[in-house]
Scaffold this motif. Structure first.
Motif, short mmCIF file in Angstrom:
data_model
loop_
_atom_site.label_atom_id
_atom_site.label_comp_id
_atom_site.label_asym_id
_atom_site.label_seq_id
_atom_site.Cartn_x
_atom_site.Cartn_y
_atom_site.Cartn_z
N UNK A 1 0.85 -1.19 0.00
CA UNK A 1 0.00 0.00 0.00
C UNK A 1 0.88 1.24 0.00
N UNK A 2 0.55 2.23 -0.84
CA UNK A 2 1.16 3.54 -0.77
C UNK A 2 0.15 4.46 -0.09
N UNK B 1 5.85 -3.70 7.56
CA UNK B 1 7.00 -2.80 7.42
C UNK B 1 6.50 -1.50 6.79
N UNK B 2 6.90 -0.37 7.38
CA UNK B 2 6.54 0.93 6.82
C UNK B 2 7.81 1.72 6.52
N UNK B 3 7.87 2.29 5.31
CA UNK B 3 9.05 3.03 4.87
C UNK B 3 8.63 4.33 4.21
N UNK B 4 9.50 5.34 4.32
CA UNK B 4 9.25 6.59 3.62
C UNK B 4 9.47 6.40 2.12
N UNK B 5 8.64 7.05 1.32
CA UNK B 5 8.71 6.88 -0.13
C UNK B 5 8.36 8.19 -0.82
N UNK B 6 8.93 8.39 -2.00
CA UNK B 6 8.49 9.46 -2.89
C UNK B 6 7.44 8.83 -3.81
N UNK B 7 6.22 9.26 -3.70
CA UNK B 7 5.11 8.62 -4.41
C UNK B 7 5.23 8.81 -5.92
N UNK B 8 4.77 7.82 -6.71
CA UNK B 8 4.89 7.90 -8.18
C UNK B 8 4.17 9.12 -8.75
N UNK C 1 4.09 7.14 2.47
CA UNK C 1 4.49 5.94 3.21
C UNK C 1 4.22 4.71 2.37
N UNK C 2 5.18 3.80 2.37
CA UNK C 2 5.01 2.49 1.73
C UNK C 2 4.81 1.46 2.84
N UNK C 3 3.67 0.81 2.83
CA UNK C 3 3.39 -0.21 3.86
C UNK C 3 3.39 -1.59 3.20
N UNK C 4 4.26 -2.46 3.70
CA UNK C 4 4.34 -3.84 3.21
C UNK C 4 3.80 -4.77 4.29
N UNK C 5 2.75 -5.50 3.97
CA UNK C 5 2.20 -6.49 4.89
C UNK C 5 2.65 -7.87 4.41
N UNK C 6 3.57 -8.48 5.16
CA UNK C 6 4.19 -9.74 4.75
C UNK C 6 3.23 -10.90 5.00
N UNK C 7 2.87 -11.61 3.94
CA UNK C 7 2.03 -12.80 4.08
C UNK C 7 2.88 -14.05 4.31
N UNK C 8 3.90 -14.22 3.46
CA UNK C 8 4.81 -15.36 3.61
C UNK C 8 6.23 -14.88 3.36
N UNK C 9 7.17 -15.36 4.18
CA UNK C 9 8.57 -15.01 4.04
C UNK C 9 9.37 -16.29 3.73
#
Length: 310
Positions: free
Chosen positions: A165-166, A208-215, A229-237
């Motif tokens: 998610x952005x 995981x949430x990271x700062x991002x420059x949006x497209x 903000x870029x939010x990554x929700x990990x389903x499987x690692x």
């Protein structure tokens, strides 16, 4: 007018044109079924109304091709491309005659300079042991298989299946589900070093949430190119586990590590030599072309320019 282009003109009399047009119309209507007329008995005026404009161009093209073929034979021309009509739709004069004129770009004539014995310095570089090892490691990565990372999480060679998610001012402006991401290939707009550092150690169900420059192409115009903000929700690692060396040896048909290194080195040397040969051929050809003078048809140059611009 010059040695690179032939200008050809021909005259079509009204009677010649009409005869060819009539034949073309009759052929077009020969197998046609039209209400109110028997097959093959459709009046010429009806056919001309239906097919006249199209057949008019076909007849002109037929005469152009005849004039072109005759000029090539009579003048021993060597065309570089098909003829070009000077006028796309020539009109008949007061007598009903047509004047066709067209240009034909010709293959240039030139004297080839003395190219034998030209010297070229080699830029072939030796294949270093660390380069060989780099390729071996690449093969191991390519042949690796994913296994659940568990509580330790992934290392920098691991991959995750995640939802992305952005966010801009806490509003989701882009979402993607089921993405496969590796720890060393960040989505655009993220700082690569910060991304890899955050992803190493990721495990199932972590966020995981990271700062991002949006497209710049987001539907939400206010968010385009803005910090977000870029939010990554990990389903499987998954950790990527390389295969046993024996499997790699078998695949590349070698017996041991020394044989693997030797085979990789041999392929790298061959590849480097092919690249160097190609570079030298291109450089030598460029040198010969630079020293060769020829007149090129303007139409060919214009076409090439247009293609490059496009």
């Amino acid at each position: 007018s010059d040695t690179s282009t032939a200008k050809i003109s021909c005259k079509i009399t009204a009677s010649e044109f009409r005869s060819e047009l009539t034949n073309g119309l009759r052929q077009a209507g020969g197998g046609m079924n039209m209400k109110g007329f028997r097959p093959g008995k459709i009046p010429l005026k009806v056919l001309e109304k239906k097919f006249g404009a199209e057949m008019h161009q076909e007849v002109l093209h037929t005469f152009l091709r005849k004039a072109y073929d005759q000029a090539v034979e009579d003048e021993s021309l060597q065309p570089m491309a098909s003829p070009r009509m000077v006028s796309d739709a020539p009109e008949a004069d007061e007598n009903g005659d047509f004047e066709l004129s067209f240009s034909v770009p010709l293959k240039p004539s030139f004297e080839l300079p003395d190219y034998k014995g030209l010297k070229m310095d080699s830029e072939l570089e030796p294949v270093l042991p660390e380069q060989v090892q780099g390729v071996v490691e690449d093969i191991r990565r390519q042949e690796s298989i994913p296994e659940p990372a568990g509580e330790e999480g992934i290392d920098e060679n691991g991959v995750v299946l995640c939802d992305l998610n952005f966010l801009y001012e806490d509003e989701v402006v882009l979402e993607r589900e089921g993405l496969r991401l590796s720890a060393h290939t960040p989505p655009p707009g993220l700082d690569p070093e910060a991304y890899t550092k955050a992803l190493v150690g990721a495990k199932d169900d972590s966020v995981i949430e990271l700062e991002i420059v949006l497209p710049a192409d987001l539907e939400n115009e206010a968010a385009q190119g803005q910090p977000g903000t870029c939010r990554l929700t990990i389903k499987r690692a998954f950790s990527m586990v390389p295969p046993p060396d024996e499997d790699i040896f078998a695949k590349l048909e070698v017996e041991d590590t020394a044989g693997l290194d030797a085979k990789i080195r041999e392929r790298m040397v061959e590849s480097a030599q092919e690249r160097e040969n190609s570079r030298q051929e291109t450089a030598l050809l460029d040198r010969v072309i630079t020293e060769t003078s020829m007149d090129l048809p303007e139409t060919i140059l214009e076409e090439q320019t247009e293609q490059r611009l496009e």
